[in-house]
Design an enzyme around this catalytic site. Structure first.
Site, PDB file in Angstrom:
ATOM      1  N   GLY A  69       0.872  -1.318   0.059  1.00  9.38           N
ATOM      2  CA  GLY A  69      -0.011  -0.124   0.032  1.00  9.38           C
ATOM      3  C   GLY A  69       0.846   1.254  -0.037  1.00  9.38           C
ATOM      4  O   GLY A  69       0.633   2.193  -0.652  1.00  9.38           O
ATOM      5  N   SER A 192      -4.087  -1.841   0.063  1.00  9.87           N
ATOM      6  CA  SER A 192      -3.029  -2.839   0.468  1.00  9.87           C
ATOM      7  C   SER A 192      -3.719  -4.251   0.791  1.00  9.87           C
ATOM      8  O   SER A 192      -4.852  -4.212   1.458  1.00  9.87           O
ATOM      9  CB  SER A 192      -2.166  -2.630   1.667  1.00  9.87           C
ATOM     10  OG  SER A 192      -1.315  -3.806   2.102  1.00  9.87           O
ATOM     11  N   THR A 229      10.123  -8.727 -11.531  1.00 13.04           N
ATOM     12  CA  THR A 229       9.412  -9.830 -11.629  1.00 13.04           C
ATOM     13  C   THR A 229       8.306  -9.713 -10.629  1.00 13.04           C
ATOM     14  O   THR A 229       8.457  -9.570  -9.537  1.00 13.04           O
ATOM     15  CB  THR A 229      10.225 -11.183 -11.213  1.00 13.04           C
ATOM     16  OG1 THR A 229      11.324 -11.238 -12.229  1.00 13.04           O
ATOM     17  CG2 THR A 229       9.420 -12.362 -11.664  1.00 13.04           C
ATOM     18  N   CYS A 315       2.737   0.937  11.379  1.00  9.65           N
ATOM     19  CA  CYS A 315       3.710   1.489  10.847  1.00  9.65           C
ATOM     20  C   CYS A 315       4.529   2.639  11.631  1.00  9.65           C
ATOM     21  O   CYS A 315       5.592   3.005  11.315  1.00  9.65           O
ATOM     22  CB  CYS A 315       3.380   2.478   9.460  1.00  9.65           C
ATOM     23  SG  CYS A 315       2.645   1.299   8.078  1.00  9.65           S
TER      24      CYS A 315
END
Length: 373
Positions: A69, A192, A229, A315
């Site tokens: 996110g 997210s 990737t 966070c």
């Protein structure tokens, strides 16, 4: 007894998602490869993109998978700012990844919020009128820390009337509020996947096709915006989790049960953010201040009793500084570190809720008794 009340930090994987992931573990090929080993992973990504597109009523070509996110936030904000002459107006209570991104830009300023964390529309209009370049407004649909839901439709309409564009961080809201990008009409949204039952390490950015961005990681994947990737398993988990996601189970009943107990049985406690009665609060969010204690101490003591909560956004969990959200809404400095956040799944039993209520009261009283010795 283990009771997990930190669903805003991350959610659990459903059994069907786990089973699906196990079934594709042997699809190890690189999806960019043209041979047969790359075909299946490429199809898995395509199927997941279609699933996400259906989930938010978007065109699949307008969706981009990102590493998180926060990466979606960065791609949208830095990607647009790098390409356009614009003035950034942002919510001061939005996610740390956004605040860190915009603080380095000269043409950026925070918007005013009230004591509940609601954007001041009058201030927004004045800021938009004062812009000398195209306005770029950045807000969170709902604050995942204190639970306040913004008046999104009015904000978007106001921004577009001033020929601005708007980015919505929906990571905190989309687990509890369905997002329809066509009716919402935001220019970009990000979120997210692990908050909705997917694996960690995978996010989504939606943007209108006319929005041009500078890539976050240079390469050929994700139409050149996110090189590298692809995280096939992470992307696959989103596609499956979103197929299973059921908004009909979202309810404030469990949240309200615990809230009613707290206000009636634990003195010196109060709710932070939008009121329960306003309807402008995430239904699974309960952010409470308990005067005279340290929120971190309460969190640890509850954990010792088998209850997992948080003191705010995961966070910011390693920071001892005051929450930017609580500072922005003008919370009493003496109370800023006296808060915990409980975020429910809606699947808790009455026995579990009663246990939480009992232990909350017991732990708060224990800490207050220690602090007065």
């Amino acid at each position: 007894m283990g009771i997990y009340l930190d669903n805003a930090a991350t959610s659990t994987l459903s059994d069907s998602t786990k089973e699906y992931l196990v079934s594709i573990l042997n699809c190890w090929g690189n999806p960019s490869s043209l041979h047969s080993q790359g075909t299946k992973p490429k199809q898995i990504i395509s199927d997941a993109r279609q699933s996400v597109a259906k989930f938010i009523n978007a065109n699949s070509r307008d969706l981009y998978f990102t590493p998180s996110g926060s990466a979606s936030n960065t791609l949208a904000i830095h990607g647009y700012y790098a390409k356009h002459n614009c003035t950034i107006l942002y919510s001061p209570i939005t996610h740390k990844s956004i605040l860190k991104c915009v603080e380095s830009y000269k043409n950026s300023q925070p918007l005013n919020v009230d004591h509940d964390g609601t954007i001041d529309i009058h201030d927004l209009e004045e800021c938009l009128d004062a812009c000398i370049s195209q306005p770029f407004v950045i807000i969170d649909h709902a604050n995942s820390e204190i639970g306040t839901i913004q008046n999104i439709q009015e904000i978007i309409r106001t921004v577009h009337l001033h020929n601005g564009i708007i980015y919505l961080d929906c990571t905190g809201s989309i687990p509890q509020i369905p997002v329809n990008v066509k009716s919402l009409d935001a220019d970009m949204i990000g979120f997210s996947g692990h908050k909705l039952g997917g694996l960690k390490g995978c996010g989504i950015l939606y943007k209108k096709k006319n929005i041009d961005l500078e890539p976050l990681v240079y390469g050929s994947q994700e139409q050149g915006y996110i090189g590298g990737t692809e995280n096939v398993l992470g992307i696959a988990s989103l596609g499956r989790a979103f197929k299973d996601y059921d908004y009909s189970s979202i309810s404030s009943v469990n949240r309200d049960y615990v809230y009613d107990y707290i206000v009636n049985n634990i003195q010196g406690s109060y709710l932070v953010g939008a009121s329960i009665e306003s309807g402008n609060r995430l239904p699974h969010n309960l952010y409470m201040c308990f005067k005279g204690i340290e929120g971190e101490s309460l969190m640890i003591l509850l954990d010792m009793n088998g209850i997992q909560v948080s003191t705010g956004s995961a966070c910011n969990s390693k920071s001892i500084s005051a929450s930017t959200t609580l500072s922005a809404i003008g919370m009493n400095k003496k109370d800023i570190h006296s808060c915990i956040r409980l975020t429910f799944s809606g699947q808790e039993t009455k026995k579990e809720l009663d246990y939480v209520c009992h232990k909350l009261k017991e732990c708060v009283e224990t800490l207050r008794r220690i602090n007065t010795q």
